[in-house]
Design a protein around this motif. Structure first.
Motif, PDB file in Angstrom:
ATOM      1  N   GLY A  85      -1.490  62.346  31.101  1.00 58.47           N
ATOM      2  CA  GLY A  85      -0.314  62.941  30.458  1.00 58.47           C
ATOM      3  C   GLY A  85       0.755  63.186  31.507  1.00 58.47           C
ATOM      4  O   GLY A  85       0.453  63.365  32.698  1.00 58.47           O
ATOM      5  N   SER A  86       2.021  63.214  31.095  1.00 59.23           N
ATOM      6  CA  SER A  86       3.056  63.399  32.117  1.00 59.23           C
ATOM      7  C   SER A  86       3.101  64.841  32.607  1.00 59.23           C
ATOM      8  O   SER A  86       3.593  65.105  33.701  1.00 59.23           O
ATOM      9  CB  SER A  86       4.422  62.909  31.619  1.00 59.23           C
ATOM     10  OG  SER A  86       4.806  63.553  30.449  1.00 59.23           O
ATOM     11  N   ASP A  87       2.571  65.780  31.832  1.00 57.29           N
ATOM     12  CA  ASP A  87       2.474  67.159  32.331  1.00 57.29           C
ATOM     13  C   ASP A  87       1.711  67.196  33.660  1.00 57.29           C
ATOM     14  O   ASP A  87       2.056  67.945  34.575  1.00 57.29           O
ATOM     15  CB  ASP A  87       1.734  68.055  31.321  1.00 57.29           C
ATOM     16  CG  ASP A  87       2.574  68.345  30.087  1.00 57.29           C
ATOM     17  OD1 ASP A  87       3.812  68.218  30.169  1.00 57.29           O
ATOM     18  OD2 ASP A  87       1.986  68.699  29.048  1.00 57.29           O
ATOM     19  N   LEU A  90       4.041  66.090  36.367  1.00 61.72           N
ATOM     20  CA  LEU A  90       4.989  67.161  36.709  1.00 61.72           C
ATOM     21  C   LEU A  90       4.303  68.183  37.616  1.00 61.72           C
ATOM     22  O   LEU A  90       4.860  68.620  38.626  1.00 61.72           O
ATOM     23  CB  LEU A  90       5.504  67.848  35.443  1.00 61.72           C
ATOM     24  CG  LEU A  90       6.251  66.965  34.432  1.00 61.72           C
ATOM     25  CD1 LEU A  90       6.593  67.758  33.179  1.00 61.72           C
ATOM     26  CD2 LEU A  90       7.515  66.390  35.058  1.00 61.72           C
ATOM     27  N   TYR A 126      12.586  71.886  29.459  1.00 62.21           N
ATOM     28  CA  TYR A 126      11.160  71.831  29.148  1.00 62.21           C
ATOM     29  C   TYR A 126      10.436  73.063  29.717  1.00 62.21           C
ATOM     30  O   TYR A 126      10.568  73.371  30.906  1.00 62.21           O
ATOM     31  CB  TYR A 126      10.584  70.544  29.728  1.00 62.21           C
ATOM     32  CG  TYR A 126       9.160  70.274  29.344  1.00 62.21           C
ATOM     33  CD1 TYR A 126       8.700  70.512  28.054  1.00 62.21           C
ATOM     34  CD2 TYR A 126       8.263  69.764  30.279  1.00 62.21           C
ATOM     35  CE1 TYR A 126       7.386  70.246  27.706  1.00 62.21           C
ATOM     36  CE2 TYR A 126       6.953  69.485  29.938  1.00 62.21           C
ATOM     37  CZ  TYR A 126       6.525  69.728  28.646  1.00 62.21           C
ATOM     38  OH  TYR A 126       5.231  69.476  28.306  1.00 62.21           O
ATOM     39  N   ALA A 173      15.281  68.535  26.784  1.00 64.75           N
ATOM     40  CA  ALA A 173      14.568  69.196  25.692  1.00 64.75           C
ATOM     41  C   ALA A 173      14.875  70.688  25.807  1.00 64.75           C
ATOM     42  O   ALA A 173      14.892  71.198  26.913  1.00 64.75           O
ATOM     43  CB  ALA A 173      13.072  68.959  25.833  1.00 64.75           C
ATOM     44  N   ASP A 199      12.807  63.339  34.022  1.00 60.70           N
ATOM     45  CA  ASP A 199      11.724  63.366  33.032  1.00 60.70           C
ATOM     46  C   ASP A 199      12.219  62.620  31.785  1.00 60.70           C
ATOM     47  O   ASP A 199      13.028  63.134  31.023  1.00 60.70           O
ATOM     48  CB  ASP A 199      11.403  64.837  32.733  1.00 60.70           C
ATOM     49  CG  ASP A 199      10.245  65.005  31.756  1.00 60.70           C
ATOM     50  OD1 ASP A 199       9.871  64.034  31.082  1.00 60.70           O
ATOM     51  OD2 ASP A 199       9.743  66.145  31.663  1.00 60.70           O
ATOM     52  N   ALA A 201      10.683  61.648  29.008  1.00 63.16           N
ATOM     53  CA  ALA A 201       9.717  61.693  27.904  1.00 63.16           C
ATOM     54  C   ALA A 201      10.302  61.125  26.613  1.00 63.16           C
ATOM     55  O   ALA A 201       9.578  60.586  25.778  1.00 63.16           O
ATOM     56  CB  ALA A 201       9.246  63.130  27.682  1.00 63.16           C
ATOM     57  N   TYR A 202      11.644  61.249  26.451  1.00 61.46           N
ATOM     58  CA  TYR A 202      12.276  60.823  25.187  1.00 61.46           C
ATOM     59  C   TYR A 202      13.237  59.659  25.363  1.00 61.46           C
ATOM     60  O   TYR A 202      14.036  59.377  24.476  1.00 61.46           O
ATOM     61  CB  TYR A 202      13.030  62.024  24.580  1.00 61.46           C
ATOM     62  CG  TYR A 202      12.126  63.196  24.317  1.00 61.46           C
ATOM     63  CD1 TYR A 202      11.241  63.169  23.250  1.00 61.46           C
ATOM     64  CD2 TYR A 202      12.134  64.306  25.149  1.00 61.46           C
ATOM     65  CE1 TYR A 202      10.379  64.230  23.017  1.00 61.46           C
ATOM     66  CE2 TYR A 202      11.280  65.367  24.925  1.00 61.46           C
ATOM     67  CZ  TYR A 202      10.405  65.326  23.856  1.00 61.46           C
ATOM     68  OH  TYR A 202       9.560  66.362  23.635  1.00 61.46           O
ATOM     69  N   THR A 225       6.076  58.935  29.414  1.00 62.32           N
ATOM     70  CA  THR A 225       4.807  59.247  28.742  1.00 62.32           C
ATOM     71  C   THR A 225       4.570  58.322  27.552  1.00 62.32           C
ATOM     72  O   THR A 225       5.523  57.822  26.951  1.00 62.32           O
ATOM     73  CB  THR A 225       4.810  60.715  28.262  1.00 62.32           C
ATOM     74  OG1 THR A 225       3.596  60.952  27.535  1.00 62.32           O
ATOM     75  CG2 THR A 225       5.987  61.029  27.348  1.00 62.32           C
ATOM     76  N   SER A 227       3.103  59.610  25.042  1.00 63.95           N
ATOM     77  CA  SER A 227       2.849  60.602  23.988  1.00 63.95           C
ATOM     78  C   SER A 227       3.818  60.515  22.819  1.00 63.95           C
ATOM     79  O   SER A 227       3.429  60.731  21.678  1.00 63.95           O
ATOM     80  CB  SER A 227       2.928  62.018  24.568  1.00 63.95           C
ATOM     81  OG  SER A 227       1.870  62.246  25.455  1.00 63.95           O
ATOM     82  N   LYS A 228       5.091  60.266  23.087  1.00 70.31           N
ATOM     83  CA  LYS A 228       6.087  60.364  22.033  1.00 70.31           C
ATOM     84  C   LYS A 228       6.355  58.989  21.424  1.00 70.31           C
ATOM     85  O   LYS A 228       5.940  58.707  20.314  1.00 70.31           O
ATOM     86  CB  LYS A 228       7.380  60.977  22.566  1.00 70.31           C
ATOM     87  CG  LYS A 228       7.445  62.452  22.981  1.00 70.31           C
ATOM     88  CD  LYS A 228       6.291  63.214  23.333  1.00 70.31           C
ATOM     89  CE  LYS A 228       6.346  64.684  23.546  1.00 70.31           C
ATOM     90  NZ  LYS A 228       6.701  65.174  24.855  1.00 70.31           N
ATOM     91  N   ARG A 236      -3.428  61.208  26.089  1.00 71.96           N
ATOM     92  CA  ARG A 236      -3.043  61.764  27.386  1.00 71.96           C
ATOM     93  C   ARG A 236      -2.793  60.671  28.419  1.00 71.96           C
ATOM     94  O   ARG A 236      -3.636  60.360  29.254  1.00 71.96           O
ATOM     95  CB  ARG A 236      -4.109  62.754  27.929  1.00 71.96           C
ATOM     96  CG  ARG A 236      -4.612  63.787  26.947  1.00 71.96           C
ATOM     97  CD  ARG A 236      -3.497  64.586  26.286  1.00 71.96           C
ATOM     98  NE  ARG A 236      -2.636  65.260  27.241  1.00 71.96           N
ATOM     99  CZ  ARG A 236      -1.303  65.133  27.246  1.00 71.96           C
ATOM    100  NH1 ARG A 236      -0.678  64.369  26.378  1.00 71.96           N
ATOM    101  NH2 ARG A 236      -0.589  65.779  28.122  1.00 71.96           N
TER     102      ARG A 236
HETATM  103  C1  PLP Z   1       6.296  66.129  25.683  1.00 76.03           C
HETATM  104  C2  PLP Z   1       6.951  66.276  27.022  1.00 76.03           C
HETATM  105  C3  PLP Z   1       6.258  66.039  28.202  1.00 76.03           C
HETATM  106  C4  PLP Z   1       4.759  65.936  28.276  1.00 76.03           C
HETATM  107  O1  PLP Z   1       4.195  64.877  27.729  1.00 76.03           O
HETATM  108  P1  PLP Z   1       2.663  64.530  27.947  1.00 76.03           P
HETATM  109  O2  PLP Z   1       2.741  63.157  28.541  1.00 76.03           O
HETATM  110  O3  PLP Z   1       2.094  64.571  26.587  1.00 76.03           O
HETATM  111  O4  PLP Z   1       2.020  65.496  28.897  1.00 76.03           O
HETATM  112  C5  PLP Z   1       6.949  66.077  29.400  1.00 76.03           C
HETATM  113  N1  PLP Z   1       8.251  66.363  29.446  1.00 76.03           N
HETATM  114  C6  PLP Z   1       8.948  66.629  28.339  1.00 76.03           C
HETATM  115  C7  PLP Z   1      10.390  66.969  28.444  1.00 76.03           C
HETATM  116  C8  PLP Z   1       8.305  66.619  27.099  1.00 76.03           C
HETATM  117  O5  PLP Z   1       8.976  66.950  26.009  1.00 76.03           O
END
Ligand code: PLP
Length: 378
Positions: A85-87, A90, A126, A173, A199, A201-202, A225, A227-228, A236
């Motif tokens: 996961g990207s968390d 980070l 975030y 975010a 970051d 993510a989106y 990531t 994830s989205k 993950r």
């Molecule tokens: C959802 C999100 C992440 C984390 O995503 P994972 O890969 O599911 O851990 C990281 N940064 C931002 C801004 C997010 O919204």
């Protein structure tokens, strides 16, 4: 807290994840998951044979997945880092690039002071950035967004000398607002001694990736990531793209904690997802179209909606508090995300689901607004 807990960690402010209720079925518009399942190729890849191989450790270097990502983003495998996961990435970045050695004044071989390093990020962004800063005892500097909730790049170009980590989510975010590549480049150029983490993510929902800048800037770290946009939040899988030296630093942390943190099923799913990229692109298109429709529908109902390049909208009703909108929708089986934070407490973050889910959302908001009018008339 037990009596055994390290007292230095007892006061940590932990991250508050969005609700994942197990009691009833909600329309879930609160954690920015994709409304679409992973591609058929991903479903096929996570099969019985792959599961049987779970007796074996995964490849700690994730060579197959790294190669697939490198090919997809036109870089070399040495420019790719993978984690749970990207968390996770980070967390590693805060530890590697912002944590200092308290009480000493040592510098690394390039003369950047190890003590006195900081982490900089917007005041509204975030929620994990301040948590990681806290966890690693890093001095965090929160830079206020402008009145219109945008990031002013100029604020990040006057941070002075010295090392540390600047983290910027692009799109941000929970606002959904973006910076241009030019603006990101200004920040990179003004901070040659700091790592600038973008970051993304989106990013697949309509923003511009900073990827074209990694060849030129050794201080740029891009984090993305699955994830989205790739419908794999439960798998993950996050990745970073940067020059090889930054990637090596992250590998050092990963191999000092958990080298096998990409499991076999996730790895197989990730490779299959990259092999079916058209499916992912079509989903992103659908979500952007639905976002466009939803934004207009909310505005028709009197909402203020920020222009979003993400898979969510940040919206404020003109006659209801953010908490009321959140609670009334929850009572009707629809979950959105509310943040009880001064500047944004009248807003809610609404994930873009399917068109049908968004139509249900709008119908329910209409009913809620009608009830208010009824209550107001004696
Ligand atoms: C959802 C999100 C992440 C984390 O995503 P994972 O890969 O599911 O851990 C990281 N940064 C931002 C801004 C997010 O919204």
């Amino acid at each position: 807290m037990s009596k055994f807990m390290n007292p230095a960690l007892s006061g940590l402010e932990v991250y508050t994840p969005g609700e994942q209720p197990q009691d009833r079925k909600y329309i879930k518009l609160n954690t920015n998951e994709s409304p679409y399942p992973p591609s058929p190729e991903v479903l096929a890849a996570v099969n019985a044979r792959e599961a049987a191989d779970l007796r074996l450790y995964s490849d700690p270097e994730s060579r197959g997945l790294k190669q697939a990502l490198a090919a997809r983003y036109d870089v070399e495998p040495e420019n790719v880092f993978l984690s749970n996961g990207s968390d996770d990435i980070l967390n590693f970045a805060f530890l590697a690039f912002a944590a200092g050695e308290s009480g000493t004044s040592s510098s690394n071989s390039n003369g950047i002071a190890a003590a006195g390093r900081k982490a900089w990020f917007p005041d509204i962004t975030y929620g994990f950035y301040p948590v990681f800063a806290d966890l690693h005892r890093i001095e965090a500097v929160q830079i206020p967004l402008k009145e219109d909730f945008s990031i002013d790049p100029a604020d990040y170009c006057v941070l002075g000398a010295g090392g540390g980590l600047i983290s910027i989510a692009n799109p941000n975010a929970p606002t959904g607002l973006t910076l241009t590549l030019r603006q990101i480049e200004d920040i990179l150029r003004a901070n040659p001694d700091k790592v600038v983490l973008i970051d993304e993510a989106y990013v697949d929902f309509g923003a511009q990736s900073a990827l074209p800048l990694i060849r030129q800037y050794e201080n740029l770290l891009i984090v993305q990531t699955f994830s989205k946009s790739r419908s794999m939040a439960g798998a993950r899988l996050g990745f970073a793209l940067a020059q090889a030296s930054l990637i090596q630093d992250l590998e050092t942390i990963k191999f000092s904690t958990n080298p096998y943190n990409i499991n076999r099923l996730t790895s197989a799913a990730g490779i299959a997802a990259l092999a079916s990229d058209t499916y992912f692109e079509e989903n992103c298109e659908k979500i952007m179209k639905t976002r466009h429709w939803t934004k207009a529908a909310l505005e028709d109902l009197g909402f203020t909606v920020l222009p979003s390049a993400a898979n969510f909208l940040f919206a404020r009703a003109d006659n209801l508090s953010g908490m009321e909108v959140y609670q009334q929708l929850k009572a009707r089986g629809i979950l959105i995300r509310h943040f009880e934070k001064t500047r944004i407490r009248d807003f809610n973050r609404i994930t873009i689901g399917t068109r049908q889910e968004m139509e249900t959302l709008i119908e329910n908001i209409k009913e809620i607004l009608k009830e208010i009018i009824r209550e107001e008339k004696p």
